[in-house]
Design a protein around this motif. Structure first.
Motif, PDB file in Angstrom:
ATOM      1  N   MET A   1     -26.474 -40.336 -19.186  1.00  0.00           N
ATOM      2  CA  MET A   1     -25.041 -40.561 -19.405  1.00  0.00           C
ATOM      3  C   MET A   1     -24.704 -42.040 -19.555  1.00  0.00           C
ATOM      4  N   TRP A   2     -25.381 -42.895 -18.761  1.00  0.00           N
ATOM      5  CA  TRP A   2     -25.057 -44.320 -18.797  1.00  0.00           C
ATOM      6  C   TRP A   2     -25.272 -44.910 -20.181  1.00  0.00           C
TER       7      TRP A   2
ATOM      8  N   ILE B   1     -30.344 -51.667 -23.383  1.00  0.00           N
ATOM      9  CA  ILE B   1     -29.076 -52.365 -23.651  1.00  0.00           C
ATOM     10  C   ILE B   1     -29.215 -53.277 -24.873  1.00  0.00           C
TER      11      ILE B   1
ATOM     12  N   ILE C   1     -22.272 -44.069 -22.278  1.00  0.00           N
ATOM     13  CA  ILE C   1     -21.130 -44.900 -21.862  1.00  0.00           C
ATOM     14  C   ILE C   1     -21.262 -46.309 -22.456  1.00  0.00           C
ATOM     15  N   PHE C   2     -22.467 -46.861 -22.373  1.00  0.00           N
ATOM     16  CA  PHE C   2     -22.670 -48.209 -22.911  1.00  0.00           C
ATOM     17  C   PHE C   2     -22.511 -48.205 -24.430  1.00  0.00           C
TER      18      PHE C   2
ATOM     19  N   CYS D   1     -22.945 -46.002  -8.784  1.00  0.00           N
ATOM     20  CA  CYS D   1     -24.055 -45.875  -9.735  1.00  0.00           C
ATOM     21  C   CYS D   1     -25.295 -46.525  -9.143  1.00  0.00           C
TER      22      CYS D   1
ATOM     23  N   ARG E   1     -33.726 -50.698 -18.441  1.00  0.00           N
ATOM     24  CA  ARG E   1     -32.285 -50.817 -18.690  1.00  0.00           C
ATOM     25  C   ARG E   1     -31.985 -51.943 -19.674  1.00  0.00           C
TER      26      ARG E   1
ATOM     27  N   MET F   1     -21.165 -52.048 -17.769  1.00  0.00           N
ATOM     28  CA  MET F   1     -20.584 -51.189 -18.806  1.00  0.00           C
ATOM     29  C   MET F   1     -21.302 -49.848 -18.886  1.00  0.00           C
ATOM     30  N   THR F   2     -22.392 -49.727 -18.140  1.00  0.00           N
ATOM     31  CA  THR F   2     -23.166 -48.493 -18.203  1.00  0.00           C
ATOM     32  C   THR F   2     -22.822 -47.546 -17.049  1.00  0.00           C
TER      33      THR F   2
END
Lengths: 392, 84
Positions: free
Chosen positions: A177-178, A272, A181-182, A260, A268, B9-10
């Motif tokens: 999910m993260w 990103i 969102i990013f 979180c 990560r 932001m994640t």
């Protein structure tokens, strides 16, 4: 006196036909050495002992190639894939596998065919029935009368409900999910709305495809390994362990503040920077391909995070001897509900240009519900697999 | 009083806390510094594994630290306690 005894003998000869009425052929495809087949044959030996009007025809398929071809042809006639044995046909109705629950189902189907007329296209093909009487067969194994909806079978209702519930619970898994969102946050920086929608939906769709491919592969594997009850029990044990871990995680974290958890810093940062690169890519087609690769890789990696629920769901599907179309439809239903929260978050974000987040406290509850589901299904896989075939 | 909010932001919980902190900003005259976990230097804040992190300072001295999601009322209480 002799005359009367002839009459008595004649009456006695008529009794079986008066009691049982019709003749019935049943066809069993089995394998030499298959334990479920052996149990089913033993059951029939006892059950048919006093039923001369029921004829059991056995076809061995592990060593006899001719019988394999026959089974393939019979599967075409019945419309039920022959993906496992024992494969029993009673009035063109297939009952595969064998257990106490299935035993009841067999008896119920036999009684139905003795009381009503059942088609026997299988018998015609195998040369055991003279002609097909082409009767309509309205039989359903577990039919319930529900107000408004009418007659529905337990299986037709239970599997979709299971797909929806497990899919939804699985969807709350925060592992992937993260990334969405990013991605949404980064998409906000783009001026072209059409491109924003396309990139976001491509990410969600590709995630769904990866999940589908995984479930389909597991289903293929499960249809083989489920023949060995020990393997099924091992998967059940895995489900129980997974369930206990999830419930334990809930108990451990239920009093903690929801937040979180940041894990694997290196991965990560890599993801990103990859997303930033994709979003700033000038050539749209490259960005689109990039997003597909990202979704594919991320979901493959994060699959380990939520392996339990899709595995156990496909396991239940494989136990139910469904048609390929049914398998696909149920897996798609699961995936639609699995992606539901992603789709809702994405659509709202695109419409309002604001991310409406779902609190992580719901993730805790999803762990608890997911854990309980896994525990129940794990225990049933080991002790009562027939219940997962919805033969109560 | 000063608040430092470390978020990413994640992170869903960070988005929820952003809304809470925006309300605080609207209702109290407090400096809120936003620090991004992924892009800013966070080494001096000694951040653990849970996000977001809300750090309350009074005269440059850390007086309270919260991790994860917290209701508006809790943040408000900390501010009011400090004001008294």
């Amino acid at each position: 006196m002799k005359k009367y005894s002839y009459i008595l003998l004649f009456i006695l000869m008529l009794i079986p036909n008066m009691v049982f009425g019709k003749e019935l052929n049943i066809y069993l495809f089995h394998g030499d050495g298959c334990p479920h087949c052996r149990d089913e044959i033993a059951f029939f030996d006892e059950y048919l002992e006093d039923k001369d009007n029921i004829h059991l025809y056995k076809y061995e398929v592990w060593y006899d190639k001719d019988n394999v071809s026959k089974l393939e042809e019979v599967a075409k006639i019945t419309g039920k894939e022959a993906d496992g044995i024992p494969y029993l046909v009673i009035g063109d109705y297939v009952i595969s596998g064998f257990s106490t629950g299935i035993q009841k189902k067999i008896v119920k189907r036999i009684e139905h065919c003795l009381e009503n007329s059942c088609p026997d296209k299988t018998g015609v093909y195998l040369g055991k029935a003279l002609e097909d009487n082409d009767v309509e067969d309205n039989y359903d194994d577990e039919v319930y009368n529900v107000p408004i909806l009418g007659e529905i079978s337990a299986r037709d209702v239970s599997i979709p409900i299971l797909a929806i519930v497990i899919g939804l619970v699985d969807g709350f898994n925060p592992c992937a999910m993260w990334i969405l969102i990013f991605l949404i946050s980064m998409l906000f920086g783009m001026k072209d709305k059409k491109k924003m929608w396309t990139l976001g939906l491509t990410f969600i769709l590709t995630s769904g495809i990866v999940y589908f491919l995984f479930m389909a592969s597991w289903l293929n594997l499960a249809s083989f390994i489920n023949k060995v009850s020990l393997v099924r029990s091992l998967i059940g044990a895995f489900a129980i362990i997974f369930g206990i871990v999830n419930v334990y995680n809930y108990i451990k974290s239920r009093k903690k503040d929801a937040g979180c958890e940041v894990t694997d810093e290196k991965k990560r940062k890599k993801i990103i920077s990859y997303i930033k690169k994709i979003v700033s890519e000038k050539k749209f087609i490259i960005a689109l391909l990039g997003i597909m690769v990202l979704a594919f890789l991320v979901n493959l990696i994060e699959l380990l995070c939520s392996l339990g629920l899709p595995v156990i769901f496909t396991e239940v599907l494989s136990l139910n001897n469904l048609s390929t179309t049914e398998y696909i439809l149920y897996m798609l239903l699961y995936i639609i509900f699995f992606l539901m929260d992603d789709i809702i978050i994405f659509v709202i974000a695109m419409k309002t240009l604001e991310i409406k987040a779902i609190s992580n406290k719901y993730t805790k509850y999803s762990h608890l519900i997911g854990g309980i589901i896994m525990l129940i299904l794990g225990v049933l896989l080991i002790l009562k697999p027939e219940w997962l075939m919805f033969n109560f | 009083m000063k608040i430092v909010k470390i978020s990413s932001m994640t992170c869903m919980s960070c988005i929820i806390m952003n809304n809470v902190m925006n309300r605080i900003k609207d209702n109290y005259n407090i400096e809120i510094e936003n620090v991004d976990y992924d892009f800013d230097d966070i080494s001096k804040y000694n951040v653990g594994k849970i996000l977001p992190v809300i750090i309350f300072y009074n005269n440059d001295k850390e007086i309270k630290r919260l991790e994860g999601e917290h209701p508006y009322s809790e943040i408000e209480r900390i501010i009011k306690d400090e004001e008294v």
